[in-house]
Design a protein around this motif. Structure first.
Motif, PDB file in Angstrom:
ATOM      1  N   GLU A  51     -15.997  12.898 -10.417  1.00  0.00           N
ATOM      2  CA  GLU A  51     -15.559  14.204 -10.889  1.00  0.00           C
ATOM      3  C   GLU A  51     -14.177  14.148 -11.534  1.00  0.00           C
ATOM      4  OE1 GLU A  51     -15.705  16.873  -7.609  1.00  0.00           O
ATOM      5  OE2 GLU A  51     -17.904  16.980  -7.559  1.00  0.00           O
ATOM      6  N   TRP A  52     -13.423  13.088 -11.258  1.00  0.00           N
ATOM      7  CA  TRP A  52     -12.045  12.980 -11.740  1.00  0.00           C
ATOM      8  C   TRP A  52     -11.911  12.109 -12.988  1.00  0.00           C
ATOM      9  CZ3 TRP A  52      -7.253  14.869  -9.890  1.00  0.00           C
ATOM     10  CH2 TRP A  52      -7.381  15.793  -8.853  1.00  0.00           C
ATOM     11  N   VAL A  53     -13.001  11.649 -13.544  1.00  0.00           N
ATOM     12  CA  VAL A  53     -12.913  10.786 -14.718  1.00  0.00           C
ATOM     13  C   VAL A  53     -13.814  11.308 -15.830  1.00  0.00           C
ATOM     14  CG1 VAL A  53     -12.407   8.762 -13.306  1.00  0.00           C
ATOM     15  CG2 VAL A  53     -14.766   9.226 -13.967  1.00  0.00           C
ATOM     16  N   GLU A  54     -13.453  10.957 -17.058  1.00  0.00           N
ATOM     17  CA  GLU A  54     -14.298  11.276 -18.188  1.00  0.00           C
ATOM     18  C   GLU A  54     -15.555  10.413 -18.151  1.00  0.00           C
ATOM     19  OE1 GLU A  54     -10.033  12.060 -19.184  1.00  0.00           O
ATOM     20  OE2 GLU A  54     -11.138  10.348 -18.401  1.00  0.00           O
ATOM     21  N   GLU A  55     -16.568  10.857 -18.872  1.00  0.00           N
ATOM     22  CA  GLU A  55     -17.842  10.152 -18.834  1.00  0.00           C
ATOM     23  C   GLU A  55     -17.715   8.700 -19.271  1.00  0.00           C
ATOM     24  OE1 GLU A  55     -20.398  12.572 -21.203  1.00  0.00           O
ATOM     25  OE2 GLU A  55     -20.874  13.929 -19.557  1.00  0.00           O
ATOM     26  N   LYS A  56     -16.794   8.421 -20.183  1.00  0.00           N
ATOM     27  CA  LYS A  56     -16.663   7.051 -20.666  1.00  0.00           C
ATOM     28  C   LYS A  56     -16.148   6.107 -19.592  1.00  0.00           C
ATOM     29  CE  LYS A  56     -12.035   7.779 -22.645  1.00  0.00           C
ATOM     30  NZ  LYS A  56     -11.229   7.712 -23.884  1.00  0.00           N
ATOM     31  N   TYR A  57     -15.620   6.650 -18.480  1.00  0.00           N
ATOM     32  CA  TYR A  57     -15.116   5.824 -17.383  1.00  0.00           C
ATOM     33  C   TYR A  57     -16.069   5.787 -16.190  1.00  0.00           C
ATOM     34  CZ  TYR A  57     -10.639   5.886 -19.824  1.00  0.00           C
ATOM     35  OH  TYR A  57      -9.644   5.743 -20.759  1.00  0.00           O
ATOM     36  N   PHE A  58     -17.270   6.354 -16.324  1.00  0.00           N
ATOM     37  CA  PHE A  58     -18.201   6.362 -15.201  1.00  0.00           C
ATOM     38  C   PHE A  58     -18.508   4.947 -14.728  1.00  0.00           C
ATOM     39  CE2 PHE A  58     -20.630  10.664 -15.479  1.00  0.00           C
ATOM     40  CZ  PHE A  58     -19.448  11.317 -15.194  1.00  0.00           C
ATOM     41  N   GLY A  59     -18.762   4.043 -15.673  1.00  0.00           N
ATOM     42  CA  GLY A  59     -19.110   2.681 -15.284  1.00  0.00           C
ATOM     43  C   GLY A  59     -18.002   1.997 -14.527  1.00  0.00           C
ATOM     44  N   GLU A  60     -16.779   2.092 -15.042  1.00  0.00           N
ATOM     45  CA  GLU A  60     -15.644   1.440 -14.391  1.00  0.00           C
ATOM     46  C   GLU A  60     -15.348   2.058 -13.026  1.00  0.00           C
ATOM     47  OE1 GLU A  60     -12.673   0.015 -17.806  1.00  0.00           O
ATOM     48  OE2 GLU A  60     -13.326   2.085 -18.029  1.00  0.00           O
ATOM     49  N   THR A  61     -15.542   3.367 -12.910  1.00  0.00           N
ATOM     50  CA  THR A  61     -15.303   4.033 -11.627  1.00  0.00           C
ATOM     51  C   THR A  61     -16.293   3.570 -10.585  1.00  0.00           C
ATOM     52  OG1 THR A  61     -14.451   5.970 -12.810  1.00  0.00           O
ATOM     53  CG2 THR A  61     -15.064   6.276 -10.503  1.00  0.00           C
ATOM     54  N   ASN A  62     -17.568   3.469 -10.968  1.00  0.00           N
ATOM     55  CA  ASN A  62     -18.580   2.968 -10.045  1.00  0.00           C
ATOM     56  C   ASN A  62     -18.334   1.515  -9.672  1.00  0.00           C
ATOM     57  OD1 ASN A  62     -20.949   4.866  -9.433  1.00  0.00           O
ATOM     58  ND2 ASN A  62     -20.556   5.243 -11.592  1.00  0.00           N
ATOM     59  N   GLY A  63     -17.866   0.736 -10.646  1.00  0.00           N
ATOM     60  CA  GLY A  63     -17.581  -0.667 -10.369  1.00  0.00           C
ATOM     61  C   GLY A  63     -16.474  -0.838  -9.355  1.00  0.00           C
ATOM     62  N   LEU A  64     -15.426  -0.065  -9.510  1.00  0.00           N
ATOM     63  CA  LEU A  64     -14.315  -0.102  -8.559  1.00  0.00           C
ATOM     64  C   LEU A  64     -14.788   0.272  -7.167  1.00  0.00           C
ATOM     65  CD1 LEU A  64     -11.237  -0.330  -8.049  1.00  0.00           C
ATOM     66  CD2 LEU A  64     -11.062   2.092  -8.704  1.00  0.00           C
ATOM     67  N   PHE A  65     -15.587   1.322  -7.089  1.00  0.00           N
ATOM     68  CA  PHE A  65     -16.091   1.812  -5.805  1.00  0.00           C
ATOM     69  C   PHE A  65     -16.944   0.752  -5.104  1.00  0.00           C
ATOM     70  CE2 PHE A  65     -18.848   4.247  -3.011  1.00  0.00           C
ATOM     71  CZ  PHE A  65     -18.009   5.237  -2.506  1.00  0.00           C
ATOM     72  N   SER A  66     -17.845   0.144  -5.843  1.00  0.00           N
ATOM     73  CA  SER A  66     -18.765  -0.825  -5.239  1.00  0.00           C
ATOM     74  C   SER A  66     -18.071  -2.103  -4.818  1.00  0.00           C
ATOM     75  CB  SER A  66     -19.880  -1.144  -6.228  1.00  0.00           C
ATOM     76  OG  SER A  66     -20.627   0.002  -6.501  1.00  0.00           O
ATOM     77  N   THR A  67     -17.151  -2.567  -5.656  1.00  0.00           N
ATOM     78  CA  THR A  67     -16.438  -3.803  -5.326  1.00  0.00           C
ATOM     79  C   THR A  67     -15.630  -3.645  -4.046  1.00  0.00           C
ATOM     80  OG1 THR A  67     -16.297  -4.402  -7.667  1.00  0.00           O
ATOM     81  CG2 THR A  67     -14.773  -5.500  -6.167  1.00  0.00           C
ATOM     82  N   LEU A  68     -14.953  -2.511  -3.905  1.00  0.00           N
ATOM     83  CA  LEU A  68     -14.179  -2.273  -2.688  1.00  0.00           C
ATOM     84  C   LEU A  68     -15.090  -2.161  -1.469  1.00  0.00           C
ATOM     85  CD1 LEU A  68     -11.455   0.245  -3.936  1.00  0.00           C
ATOM     86  CD2 LEU A  68     -11.151  -2.147  -3.296  1.00  0.00           C
ATOM     87  N   ARG A  69     -16.262  -1.595  -1.652  1.00  0.00           N
ATOM     88  CA  ARG A  69     -17.193  -1.469  -0.529  1.00  0.00           C
ATOM     89  C   ARG A  69     -17.637  -2.845  -0.036  1.00  0.00           C
ATOM     90  NH1 ARG A  69     -20.291   2.413   1.530  1.00  0.00           N
ATOM     91  NH2 ARG A  69     -19.802   3.875  -0.130  1.00  0.00           N
ATOM     92  N   TYR A  70     -17.992  -3.719  -0.951  1.00  0.00           N
ATOM     93  CA  TYR A  70     -18.453  -5.049  -0.532  1.00  0.00           C
ATOM     94  C   TYR A  70     -17.301  -5.903  -0.016  1.00  0.00           C
ATOM     95  CZ  TYR A  70     -23.248  -4.408  -2.013  1.00  0.00           C
ATOM     96  OH  TYR A  70     -24.550  -3.981  -2.101  1.00  0.00           O
ATOM     97  N   ALA A  71     -16.118  -5.731  -0.572  1.00  0.00           N
ATOM     98  CA  ALA A  71     -14.957  -6.446  -0.042  1.00  0.00           C
ATOM     99  C   ALA A  71     -14.674  -6.005   1.393  1.00  0.00           C
ATOM    100  CB  ALA A  71     -13.735  -6.194  -0.926  1.00  0.00           C
ATOM    101  N   ALA A  72     -14.798  -4.700   1.645  1.00  0.00           N
ATOM    102  CA  ALA A  72     -14.606  -4.186   3.004  1.00  0.00           C
ATOM    103  C   ALA A  72     -15.666  -4.739   3.951  1.00  0.00           C
ATOM    104  CB  ALA A  72     -14.660  -2.659   2.992  1.00  0.00           C
ATOM    105  N   ALA A  73     -16.907  -4.850   3.461  1.00  0.00           N
ATOM    106  CA  ALA A  73     -17.978  -5.399   4.293  1.00  0.00           C
ATOM    107  C   ALA A  73     -17.701  -6.855   4.650  1.00  0.00           C
ATOM    108  CB  ALA A  73     -19.309  -5.285   3.562  1.00  0.00           C
ATOM    109  N   ALA A  74     -17.147  -7.612   3.703  1.00  0.00           N
ATOM    110  CA  ALA A  74     -16.816  -9.012   3.980  1.00  0.00           C
ATOM    111  C   ALA A  74     -15.749  -9.111   5.060  1.00  0.00           C
ATOM    112  CB  ALA A  74     -16.344  -9.697   2.699  1.00  0.00           C
TER     113      ALA A  74
END
Length: 497
Positions: A421-444
């Protein structure tokens, strides 16, 4: 529960209307001042179905063998619990490390192409894991599987999200984000049924035909999207630094108990991890197209969502290692009983996700996320205070795992939507990438903590060790729940269409 979720490292430069997704009909009246809910095309739902099943496959393989760790260890002469644990941790390290790079590669050669390639490699790695002759070969096969999973995740949501109208994207992101972690939650129960009639190798092998079936479905259902026209050079320095940082952190945690946490070797490994992290962060701010766009963290909603995502993610994946071990090694449950027992969590999470993802479209996500993270804290504290040597499944174990699933489904799948909700549509991919990478790093990191703290896991004498790891989870979950109360405010109007 995990997974976890979410992800798209690929940079979706602009989400344009896609043929067949017009939402002129079937719109609803605004609810509480929010945008009208538009109709979704059948094509979009089919694409979401395929993409979500692929993430279920990745999530399933992240926890499926947690219920069989003892059997895997017994299958290799001289293997230790830590040796087997590296297979679990390696999966998360490999996924977190390769996610950003896979997303950028998808930008260059096509998201559908990377998605389909990931499924083929996933099937191949499943065969390698099932036929591994040594524990080292198994662990390397698991890392290969992690790379394949990382190729699947970034491209899957990028292929789906453009098909959904803006007012329905919270539902799409929520359902997709929940798929992987729900797969991880269901995995122990399914694995128990497989183990009851065959060995642990079959648990790995079943993923091969499943991946090939999804490959076939993807060929007909998914459509390739145009790749961004102007591409910068790949951030190879960031890829190397990020991988070393995560691997060094996990190594220091897991091996530190053997080397000694005050030993020179542990200190050196930890220092390498810190220096690599600094290099990764510095490079991310300087590179014209970094693997992770850390500039997005300057937006309050993105910062809060990812802080909560990381802190809660430490527990949501690795607790699925602890629950089966406790039931099997302390309460002496059979493998089938363990599998059926932990299935209560995903049942609760599935109901919660379906209910609250749709509700969030109407009333917003932040309040639900706050309540959901609080329920997870209560659930972990319940197990921390109630689990003991006496076997009381329905009064001591079941309430905790069901509350955890309920709270997880109410919050974690929605967190990604809060960031978007805080980013323009052109940043959707990068926002999801940041979110997922941090999730898997936390899982490790959470997985490393399990094998570092739970050094004794069998019998009554193991209870203090379970208290240690559950106490660690309680601290991490509480920190995540408190972070959810950081004032987010309303997303700037310029990011909303």
């Amino acid at each position: 529960m995990r997974r976890q979720i979410p992800v798209v490292l690929s940079t979706v430069r602009e989400i344009l209307p896609v043929e067949g997704t017009s939402a002129a009909a079937g719109t609803a009246e605004p609810v509480n001042g929010r945008a009208p809910l538009e109709a979704v095309s059948p094509r979009a739902w089919r694409a979401l179905w395929v993409a979500s099943l692929a993430t279920v496959l990745v999530g399933f393989n992240s926890t499926a063998t947690n219920i069989a760790l003892d059997d895997i260890q017994a299958g290799f002469v001289g293997a230790t619990a830590a040796d087997v644990g590296w297979g679990v941790a390696g999966f998360f390290i490999g996924t977190a490390a390769f996610l950003p790079l896979a997303g950028r590669l998808a930008d260059r050669i096509g998201r559908k192409r990377i998605f389909q390639l990931g499924l083929l490699v996933f099937a191949l790695s499943a065969v390698f894991s099932a036929t591994a002759g040594t524990v080292i070969t198994l662990n390397l096969s698991r890392v290969l599987q992690a790379f394949a999973g990382a190729a699947i995740l970034p491209s899957s949501l990028a292929l789906v999200l453009p098909l959904f109208p803006e007012s329905r994207r919270t539902t799409a992101v929520g359902l997709w984000s929940a798929a992987g972690p729900l797969g991880a939650g269901v995995a122990p129960g399914v694995a128990a049924l497989i183990l009851a009639s065959s060995g642990w190798r079959i648990v790995y092998l079943v993923s091969a035909p499943a991946a090939l079936l999804m490959f076939w479905a993807g060929q007909s259902v998914l459509k390739e999207l145009p790749t961004p026209p102007k591409q910068q050079r790949l951030d190879l320095v960031g890829a190397a630094a990020g991988t070393i940082a995560i691997a060094a952190a996990v190594t220091a945690i897991m091996q530190g108990r053997i080397w000694g946490y005050t030993s020179l070797l542990t200190a050196v490994v930890a220092a390498v991890g810190v220096m690599s992290s600094v290099l990764f962060i510095t490079n991310s701010f300087r590179h014209p197209e970094p693997l992770l766009n850390l500039h997005l963290l300057r937006r309050r909603g993105v910062m809060v969502a990812n802080t909560v995502n990381f802190l809660v993610g430490i527990t949501s994946q690795s607790i699925w290692i602890v629950w089966p071990l406790f039931m099997k090694n302390v309460w002496n449950f059979t493998t089938l009983q363990v599998g059926m027992g932990v299935t209560l969590g995903p049942i609760a999470a599935g109901f919660s996700t379906l209910t609250f993802s749709r509700l969030a479209d109407r009333i917003g996500s932040v309040g639900l996320c706050r309540l959901g993270t609080a329920l997870q804290v209560f659930a972990v504290s319940w197990h921390f205070t109630q689990l003991g040597a006496d076997i009381n499944f329905w009064s001591d174990f079941a309430p905790g795992i069901m509350l955890y699933g309920l709270g997880w489904g109410m919050s974690i799948p929605l967190l990604n939507g809060v960031a978007l909700e805080w980013v323009e549509e052109k940043y959707f991919g990068e926002t999801n990438g940041l979110f997922s990478t941090l999730r898997y790093a936390a899982a490790a990191i959470g997985t490393a903590a399990v094998f570092a703290l739970l050094t004794v896991n069998s019998g009554v004498e193991a209870l203090p060790y379970y208290d240690r790891i559950l106490g660690f989870f309680l601290i991490a979950s509480t920190a995540g729940a408190l972070a959810m109360w950081i004032t987010i405010g309303k997303a700037p109007k310029q990011t909303q269409s």
